[in-house]
Scaffold this motif. Structure first.
Motif, PDB file in Angstrom:
ATOM      1  N   GLY A  57       0.807  -1.221   0.000  1.00 18.31           N
ATOM      2  CA  GLY A  57       0.000   0.000   0.000  1.00 18.31           C
ATOM      3  C   GLY A  57       0.840   1.271   0.000  1.00 18.31           C
ATOM      4  O   GLY A  57       1.797   1.427  -0.772  1.00 18.31           O
ATOM      5  N   VAL A 155      -7.656   5.510   8.706  1.00 16.27           N
ATOM      6  CA  VAL A 155      -7.245   4.369   7.882  1.00 16.27           C
ATOM      7  C   VAL A 155      -6.331   4.845   6.743  1.00 16.27           C
ATOM      8  O   VAL A 155      -5.366   4.177   6.377  1.00 16.27           O
ATOM      9  CB  VAL A 155      -8.490   3.621   7.333  1.00 16.27           C
ATOM     10  N   SER A 157      -3.401   6.481   5.359  1.00 15.68           N
ATOM     11  CA  SER A 157      -2.108   6.802   5.950  1.00 15.68           C
ATOM     12  C   SER A 157      -1.616   8.174   5.477  1.00 15.68           C
ATOM     13  O   SER A 157      -1.623   8.464   4.278  1.00 15.68           O
ATOM     14  CB  SER A 157      -1.116   5.714   5.528  1.00 15.68           C
ATOM     15  N   VAL A 361      -3.883  -4.633   8.083  1.00 15.96           N
ATOM     16  CA  VAL A 361      -4.311  -5.796   7.301  1.00 15.96           C
ATOM     17  C   VAL A 361      -3.552  -7.028   7.803  1.00 15.96           C
ATOM     18  O   VAL A 361      -2.504  -7.388   7.276  1.00 15.96           O
ATOM     19  CB  VAL A 361      -4.107  -5.563   5.795  1.00 15.96           C
TER      20      VAL A 361
HETATM   21  O1  M6R Z   1       0.784  -0.867   8.344  1.00 19.87           O
HETATM   22  P1  M6R Z   1       1.344  -0.930   6.933  1.00 19.87           P
HETATM   23  O2  M6R Z   1       2.126   0.286   6.588  1.00 19.87           O
HETATM   24  O3  M6R Z   1       2.113  -2.197   6.689  1.00 19.87           O
HETATM   25  O4  M6R Z   1       0.072  -0.963   6.004  1.00 19.87           O
HETATM   26  C1  M6R Z   1       0.178  -1.134   4.618  1.00 19.87           C
HETATM   27  C2  M6R Z   1      -1.083  -0.767   3.896  1.00 19.87           C
HETATM   28  O5  M6R Z   1      -2.162  -1.578   4.314  1.00 19.87           O
HETATM   29  C3  M6R Z   1      -1.481   0.703   4.126  1.00 19.87           C
HETATM   30  O6  M6R Z   1      -0.448   1.575   3.794  1.00 19.87           O
HETATM   31  C4  M6R Z   1      -2.726   1.079   3.303  1.00 19.87           C
HETATM   32  O7  M6R Z   1      -2.427   1.056   1.940  1.00 19.87           O
HETATM   33  C5  M6R Z   1      -3.220   2.453   3.765  1.00 19.87           C
HETATM   34  N1  M6R Z   1      -4.579   2.358   4.230  1.00 19.87           N
HETATM   35  C6  M6R Z   1      -3.149   3.511   2.716  1.00 19.87           C
HETATM   36  O8  M6R Z   1      -3.663   4.725   3.148  1.00 19.87           O
END
Ligand code: M6R
Length: 364
Positions: A57, A155, A157, A361
């Motif tokens: 992501g 949610v 980021s 996730v």
């Molecule tokens: O906690 P993580 O950085 O590993 O998460 C990865 C992705 O699930 C996360 O960056 C997702 O794409 C975001 N919701 C984007 O805003």
């Protein structure tokens, strides 16, 4: 606590100047990157001949920016891959390769699985750039560089991404120093990093203007983000943000790819968001924009005034501070976060908790 803000996302967007300072704190001096930030074993920096970055992501987009930085500053090969692909294929690992994961939560299932696989593959060492000190990713990696962004509730980021980029810049410079970067250039980069928090505040000052643009955007069904160089991953990140919280279909392309397909999508109904920093690609980008304008596409340009794009009739212009080239991807992220936020508010979606998505996730 959201404080004065209506949503956590906005609170977190506004925290970026201070959390970037927290990320830099103790990691740079006036002139140098302090390699002690990687822990007692910073010796590994001398041995790195390759870097493999794995993430998902938004964190993956941060990794894509780092590829430009590492190959440019350190001159060593770097590859970037999403964890859900990496973990299910046979990976060829060149000797003396650093395995670098990026994760806000440190609990993303695919990223953890990739790390566990990598540990069997003979990497030089494993480094996690992560926001949660107590996370599984941190526990299971040999080395850690914490992003120090504080808890991220939204949610979508935001501050986790810009602090990841800051931590990646520190890491890229540290690797570059071991690969012939001059003390003078290091000092120049460190000085640039020091000015980053102030530039973030300058970028945030466009908030009211971006809110007005967002009103025009809310009835769109598609959007095309364009950038070149490190702006390409930032275009991807801008399009992900828009999809995630405002449910508008968005795509991102390196601007040079327009003629290879996406130009066919451009008509009066297609807004184009172009990230146009003032660097040696400016003329190339301007001619890409002409191609779009000639087809009636509605142009939203994010650039500084010296690019001379602010007086064009057919361009909706948003000013982004002119900064050292190395800082461009971090500073250009801010207006895109604000755009997706305001569009989502106009559309009335659940900004902090978009449909179908979870903050962390932890399952495949
Ligand atoms: O906690 P993580 O950085 O590993 O998460 C990865 C992705 O699930 C996360 O960056 C997702 O794409 C975001 N919701 C984007 O805003």
């Amino acid at each position: 606590d959201k404080g004065e803000f209506r949503h956590y996302m906005m609170k977190e967007i506004y925290e970026q100047s201070s959390v970037i300072s927290a990320c830099l704190e103790g990691r740079i001096s006036e002139t140098k990157v302090l390699t002690s930030c990687f822990g007692a074993e910073s010796e590994f920096l001398k041995d790195i001949e390759n870097v493999h970055i794995v993430a998902c992501g938004t964190s993956y987009h941060a990794g894509m920016v780092a590829k430009y930085w590492i190959e440019d500053l350190a001159g060593i090969p770097c590859s970037v891959e999403v964890a859900s692909e990496y973990r299910y294929r046979k990976v060829a690992v060149p000797k003396k390769t650093l395995f670098l994961t990026l994760s806000q939560s440190g609990e993303t299932a695919d990223t953890l699985a990739a790390l566990r696989m990598a540990k069997e593959l003979g990497y030089l060492t494993t480094l996690a750039i992560c926001n949660v000190p107590s996370s599984t990713l941190v526990r299971e990696s040999a080395l850690t560089l914490l992003t120090n962004a504080g808890p991220e509730i939204g949610v979508a980021s935001t501050k986790a991404f810009t602090t990841q980029l800051t931590a990646l810049l520190i890491t890229s410079v540290a690797i570059a120093v071991e690969n012939g970067l001059s003390a003078e250039k290091e000092q120049e980069l460190v000085q640039a990093m020091r000015s980053l928090p102030a530039y973030i505040n300058d970028a945030l000052a466009q908030d009211a203007h971006i809110k007005v643009i967002a009103d025009r955007f809310a009835n769109k069904h598609n959007a095309l983000f364009l950038g070149r160089g490190t702006m390409f991953p930032i275009a991807l990140e801008g399009s992900l943000k828009l999809k995630e919280i405002s449910y508008i279909h968005a795509e991102a392309y390196p601007a040079g790819e327009l003629k290879h397909g996406p130009l066919a999508l451009v008509d009066e109904d297609m807004p184009i968001i172009a990230l146009v920093p003032h660097n040696d690609m400016l003329d190339k980008l301007k001619s890409n924009l002409q191609e779009v304008a000639a087809r009636g596409g509605e142009l939203y340009v994010f650039a500084d005034k010296e690019t001379d794009l602010h007086n064009e009739d057919n361009i909706v212009f948003t000013e982004v501070p002119k900064v050292d080239r190395i800082l461009e991807p971090i500073v250009h992220t801010i207006p895109l976060q604000l755009l997706s936020y305001h569009v989502a508010v106009v559309k009335g979606t659940d900004v902090d908790q978009p449909r179908n998505l979870a903050k962390s996730v932890t399952v495949e």
